[in-house]
Design an enzyme around this catalytic site. Structure first.
Site, short mmCIF file in Angstrom:
data_model
loop_
_atom_site.label_atom_id
_atom_site.label_comp_id
_atom_site.label_asym_id
_atom_site.label_seq_id
_atom_site.Cartn_x
_atom_site.Cartn_y
_atom_site.Cartn_z
CE1 TYR A 127 -10.76 0.82 9.15
CE2 TYR A 127 -9.68 -0.27 7.32
CZ TYR A 127 -9.65 0.63 8.37
OH TYR A 127 -8.49 1.32 8.64
CE LYS A 151 -7.17 -2.00 9.01
NZ LYS A 151 -5.82 -2.18 8.42
CG ASP A 206 -0.19 0.97 -4.08
OD1 ASP A 206 -0.23 1.57 -2.98
OD2 ASP A 206 -1.20 0.80 -4.79
CB ILE A 207 -3.01 -2.69 -6.56
CG1 ILE A 207 -3.60 -3.57 -7.67
CG2 ILE A 207 -3.94 -1.56 -6.17
CD1 ILE A 207 -4.66 -4.52 -7.18
CB ILE A 228 -1.24 -8.13 -1.06
CG1 ILE A 228 -2.68 -7.67 -0.85
CG2 ILE A 228 -0.26 -6.98 -0.95
CD1 ILE A 228 -2.93 -7.07 0.53
N GLY A 286 -0.35 4.79 -0.73
CA GLY A 286 -1.43 5.33 0.11
C GLY A 286 -0.93 6.46 1.00
N GLY A 325 0.83 -1.20 0.00
CA GLY A 325 0.00 0.00 0.00
C GLY A 325 0.87 1.25 0.00
C1 VAH Z 1 -11.33 5.10 8.10
N1 VAH Z 1 -9.37 6.48 8.40
O1 VAH Z 1 -11.97 6.14 8.26
C2 VAH Z 1 -9.88 5.12 8.55
C3 VAH Z 1 -9.77 4.75 10.00
C4 VAH Z 1 -10.95 5.36 11.99
C5 VAH Z 1 -11.08 4.64 10.75
O2 VAH Z 1 -9.06 3.60 10.13
O3 VAH Z 1 -11.77 4.08 7.61
#
Ligand code: VAH
Length: 344
Positions: A155, A159, A35-36, A55, A13, A10
């Site tokens: 997301y 994580k 990176d892609i 990846i 980014g 990444g």
């Molecule tokens: C997002 N900036 O907004 C990221 C963060 C707090 C979330 O990991 O998805």
């Protein structure tokens, strides 16, 4: 004998820009950037090698592992919270399967070198899932083990899973074999708050309203903030995010009592950000156009997080509090970046 290397996924980014910019000042290892997307021209001079690839391409990762003596992986590639909700299959593939592939690669690298490969992983406050706005406002500084069983974004769930996946690769991967766990990976993670960079803009995050509004104001562009004025979240500026990654990577293993650490700096409301931005750009046109879905996400993220473990174990402390962040770093830098004249 090839020089040791660090791999940054990444790389193109936001964090990648800041990390490469910092690491290029060091000269005792090579930077392998991946990176892609094509790498930003401004970064290519700093990288020993740039690999445009995916990846999810295990064959490519094996080739990289055979070619470079990588001692540290900074795995930054990820779909962020809003983007992940729009494309859950891609998000799961990149955020989870991509991380699995890189941890396997780190294991192979560690077996080859005889030293556990350091794997530095940016988790997020999206890992938290406070049950409602009342609890959010009364919870105070949330610690790493609180409110992580009711996360509502893919997301954030990605994580959390990858935090555990990293710990698995560090302590248990191969445990069923006669020789026992392989222990070729030294996994370390930080949970980032919203990040604000003067150099780059975020793509697909839900804390993006912070950086987006200051960059829009500096370009005299109108901005519609997508969360309520009273929305309070933890933030920090990109140089402090980079500082935390570097400090965590350098910390002696014996000093680490956790695998995952909170880091943060300041916790403004959206209205406080608007007031600061309008103070610096009096002509700024900032309105509110609340996006109910994104508001729902941020209402489950903490007002503030407890980063005392990072301070205790590896000397973490932000360089930039809220005033320094805006008045010494962000506002002067975006004015210079866009050549903003007041009143124009
Ligand atoms: C997002 N900036 O907004 C990221 C963060 C707090 C979330 O990991 O998805």
């Amino acid at each position: 004998m090839k020089r040791e290397a660090v791999l940054i996924t990444g790389a193109n980014g936001e964090i990648g820009h800041g990390l490469i910019d910092y690491l290029q000042q060091k000269c005792d290892f090579d930077i392998i950037a991946m990176d892609i997307q094509p790498l930003d021209e401004s970064l290519s001079a700093y990288c020993h090698q740039f690999i445009q690839g995916n990846i999810l391409d295990v064959k490519l990762l094996n080739e990289i592992a055979n070619q470079y003596p990588i001692r540290t992986v900074y795995h930054l590639a990820s779909l962020l919270s809003t983007g992940a909700e729009k494309n859950p299959e891609l998000a799961h593939n990149v955020n989870v399967n991509g991380t699995f592939n890189l941890l396997k690669m780190a294991d192979i690298l560690g077996e080859k070198s005889g030293v556990a490969t350091k794997f530095i992983y940016p988790s997020s406050i999206a890992a938290y899932g406070l049950p409602g706005i009342k609890e959010k406002m009364s919870a105070g500084k949330v610690t790493e083990d609180q409110y992580i069983s009711s996360t509502i974004t893919l997301y954030g769930i990605n994580k959390l899973y990858c935090e555990n996946l990293g710990r698995y690769f560090m302590d248990y991967y191969g445990q069923i074999q006669p020789e026992g766990a392989r222990k070729n990976v030294d996994f370390r993670a930080v949970r980032f708050p919203g990040l604000i960079s003067a150099i780059t803009l975020p793509t697909g995050g839900t804390t993006d309203y912070g950086p987006e509004m200051i960059h829009a104001a500096a370009q005299n562009k109108p901005y519609a903030c997508f969360v309520r004025p009273d929305t309070r979240l933890p933030f920090m500026v990109m140089p402090d995010a980079i500082k935390s990654l570097i400090l965590l990577e350098a910390a002696p293993k014996a000093s680490l009592t956790q695998t995952v650490y909170n880091v943060t700096s300041f916790s403004p409301t959206a209205q406080e950000l608007v007031d600061i931005v309008k103070g610096a750009f009096p002509d700024a046109q900032i309105a509110y156009k609340v996006d109910e879905s994104r508001q729902r996400f941020v209402d489950t993220w903490p007002v503030d997080i407890d980063d005392s473990a990072a301070r205790r174990d590896w000397g973490w402390a932000p360089e930039y509090d809220q005033d320094r962040a805006f008045y010494e770093l962000l506002i002067p830098a975006v004015k210079q970046r866009y050549g903003t004249k007041i009143g124009h």
